[in-house]
Scaffold this active site. Structure first.
Site, PDB file in Angstrom:
ATOM      1  N   CYS A  19       4.223  -9.160   3.422  1.00  0.00           N
ATOM      2  CA  CYS A  19       2.795  -9.108   3.115  1.00  0.00           C
ATOM      3  C   CYS A  19       2.188  -7.754   3.455  1.00  0.00           C
ATOM      4  CB  CYS A  19       2.035 -10.232   3.810  1.00  0.00           C
ATOM      5  SG  CYS A  19       2.124 -10.135   5.602  1.00  0.00           S
ATOM      6  N   HIS A  25      -6.409  -0.103   7.538  1.00  0.00           N
ATOM      7  CA  HIS A  25      -7.071  -1.295   7.007  1.00  0.00           C
ATOM      8  C   HIS A  25      -8.159  -0.928   6.014  1.00  0.00           C
ATOM      9  CE1 HIS A  25      -4.902  -3.365  10.205  1.00  0.00           C
ATOM     10  NE2 HIS A  25      -4.887  -4.322   9.300  1.00  0.00           N
TER      11      HIS A  25
HETATM   12  C1  PEP Z   1       1.102  -5.472   8.318  1.00  0.00           C
HETATM   13  O1  PEP Z   1       1.045  -4.983   9.448  1.00  0.00           O
HETATM   14  O2  PEP Z   1       1.922  -5.107   7.451  1.00  0.00           O
HETATM   15  C2  PEP Z   1       0.151  -6.525   7.932  1.00  0.00           C
HETATM   16  C3  PEP Z   1       0.247  -7.151   6.778  1.00  0.00           C
HETATM   17  O3  PEP Z   1      -0.877  -6.782   8.786  1.00  0.00           O
HETATM   18  P1  PEP Z   1      -2.181  -5.838   8.886  1.00  0.00           P
HETATM   19  O4  PEP Z   1      -2.071  -4.803   7.793  1.00  0.00           O
HETATM   20  O5  PEP Z   1      -3.359  -6.700   8.724  1.00  0.00           O
HETATM   21  O6  PEP Z   1      -2.045  -5.244  10.238  1.00  0.00           O
END
Ligand code: PEP
Ligand code: MG
Length: 547
Positions: free
Chosen positions: A501, A188
């Site tokens: 996403c 993240h």
């Molecule tokens: C993912 O896991 O690809 C996602 C978009 O969620 P995050 O990166 O916030 O876990």
């Protein structure tokens, strides 16, 4: 000139002074001895008092935000901290000439091992608690806070690692770029760097303290830091900056354009966001909607659980940035590397990425979900708001979410509060289980959004934070491709839209596969929208020529 090579996580280049943040490892490399044990014991006791005060604050915040049983973890930590056997063992070590910081770590590790060896499963699980207490106490004794310093001039930040909570606070005018010794490309922290448009490099290995104060050029595209750059490298930096401007000018021609397949199906490019600033950046970047609003960052920014009213106002403001366009707000995805300290579980879990994360936490503490859904149903009156549930693993979890949503709608109706009963409720497909059950899940989902970051992590059994494992995930692994194809075909069969996403959506090498797999949308960092649109159009043109 010294060249440090890491992993490229966020493009762009930065030129400025390097600021090295205090090292945060817990190894024995920097062991110090206690020159004056009596003084060290006083320092240790002072550190314990500071930690006790910190735990009290966390206890009250949790009590207020969630409830007593959840707040208990912090009073348990306080009890463990004040346990005589712990303090006596630390002070004994100090008397043997070990520094307070090292004595705390050694005792923490010894106690953790002792807990882990016990027969009782509850006591066994306390090893993580004692370790986290010792580590936090060590940080306090070393004078480290979790907050970043206030930078007086723009810097290239170098650190052992940065947490998402630290990254979210980075100011672009003060932090030109960052490099971390640890980390990976899909953490993240990396995602936030891309969203904020800050050049960033991770997994660079040891960053020596001698870097502090030197000039550096950070190349976020190549994953390189040039320390004390020579004239030739500075010239190359200037040239690259110019090339980057030219590339951006070419992408600008895609503004206002909609990509369409030969059959006329639109492939829309949305943006991911985690704050109102990102929503504004999404609008400025010509996003056709917001495909993922990570609401957990709102919680981090507030430093507590935002109330229903605060969430309602924020979601309305996000919609105001996107008039007439879809805005997909994801319910709280706390846990794993996005620790929210006043929420339960978190650091006390041995395997937080496999633990009480996201919807699992919200179903265990449904008040969190209820408040959030109420705010969303109300805000949805003002635009095209959709709710999205993260980390669905079983169809039964989705059924529980629907039951809570139904309750929320009923109570809003009874209270005569305006709301949009038809707000679409979709889910993320980011666990292999969800992809394998996509057909069943599609029956109860208004849309799917594939979270390739977690889908890859859980399919490949490769921690997305661990830079040493990127060889498992660098290209799209065959197994992940199959899960994506299962998801898109289940969505097509059910007639629901499907987007991506995860970070893969912004990677040029992945775009042909994703487009051919049949996705309707790609949701990327605000600054990547035009670049991705241009790559999608290029692929559609090539495909058409070949057909
Ligand atoms: C993912 O896991 O690809 C996602 C978009 O969620 P995050 O990166 O916030 O876990
Ligand atoms: Mg995810």
């Amino acid at each position: 000139m010294e060249i440090i090579q890491g992993k490229a996580v966020s493009g762009g280049m930065a030129y400025g002074k390097i600021f090295l943040l205090g090292r945060q490892d817990y190894t024995a490399e920097h062991r110090q001895s206690a020159e004056d044990p009596q003084q060290e014991i006083l320092r240790f006791r002072e550190g314990c008092r500071a930690l006790a005060a910190e735990l009290d604050v966390l206890y009250s915040k949790t009590l207020e935000a969630i409830g007593e049983s959840e707040a208990e973890i912090f009073s348990l930590h306080r009890m463990m901290l004040e346990e005589d056997t712990f303090t006596e063992s630390v002070e004994e070590k100090i008397c043997q000439g070990i520094s307070a910081s090292d004595a705390v770590l050694d005792t923490g590790e010894a106690f953790a091992a002792m807990f882990a060896a016990m027969d009782n499963p509850y006591m066994q699980a306390r090893d993580a608690d004692i370790r986290s207490i010792a580590r936090r106490l060590h940080e306090i004794l070393e004078g480290r806070t979790t907050e970043l310093p206030v930078f007086t001039e723009p810097v290239i930040l170098a650190a052992e690692d940065l947490t998402p909570a630290q990254t979210v606070d980075l100011k672009k005018d003060k932090v030109l770029g960052f490099i971390t010794a640890r980390g990976s490309t899909s953490s993240h922290t990396a995602i936030l760097a891309r969203t904020l448009g800050i050049p960033a490099v991770t997994a660079a290995g040891t960053l020596s303290e001698s870097l502090h104060g030197l000039e550096g050029i950070l190349d976020g595209e190549q994953g390189t830091l040039y320390v004390d750059p020579d004239r030739q490298t500075i010239n190359r930096f200037e040239q690259n900056r110019q090339n980057e401007e030219e590339r951006k000018a070419r992408w600008e021609t895609m503004r206002g354009h909609t990509c369409r397949t030969r059959e006329g199906k639109a492939i829309r490019i949305y943006a991911n966001a985690g704050s109102l600033e990102d929503a504004a950046a999404a609008a400025a970047g010509d996003a056709e909607g917001i495909g993922l609003f990570r609401s957990e960052f709102l919680f981090m920014q507030y430093g507590r659980n935002p109330t229903e009213e605060e969430q309602y106002n924020t979601y309305r403001e996000v919609l105001a940035h996107m008039p007439g366009k879809e805005v997909i707000i994801r319910t709280l995805d706390a846990g794993a590397d996005k620790q929210i300290p006043w929420l339960p579980a978190g650091t006390a879990e041995a395997n937080p990425a496999l633990g009480l994360r996201a919807i699992r936490l919200c179903l265990r503490y449904p008040e969190l979900l209820r408040t959030q859904l109420r705010a969303m149903y109300r805000a949805a009156v003002h635009g095209k708001l959709c709710a999205m549930i993260p980390m669905i693993t079983l169809p039964s979890e989705l059924e529980q979410v629907h039951a809570i949503a139904e309750e929320v709608r009923r109570s809003l109706e009874e209270e005569k509060i305006p709301f949009a009963p038809d707000m679409p409720l979709g889910i993320m497909i980011e666990t292999p289980s969800a992809a394998l059950c996509a057909g069943t899940l599609a029956e109860k989902s208004a849309f799917f959004s594939i979270g390739t970051n977690d889908l890859t992590q859980y399919t490949m059994a490769a921690d997305r934070e661990n830079g040493a494992l990127t060889y498992l995930t660098e290209t799209i692994p065959e197994s992940v491709k199959r899960l994506i194809l299962m998801t898109t075909s289940a969505a097509t069969a059910a007639g629901i839209p499907v987007s991506v996403c995860g970070e893969l959506a912004g990677e040029e090498h992945a775009i042909p596969f994703l487009v051919d797999a049949g996705v309707d949308k790609l949701s990327v960092s605000p600054g990547q929208v035009l670049k991705v649109r241009s790559a999608v159009q290029r692929h559609l043109d090539t495909r058409e020529k070949a057909e």
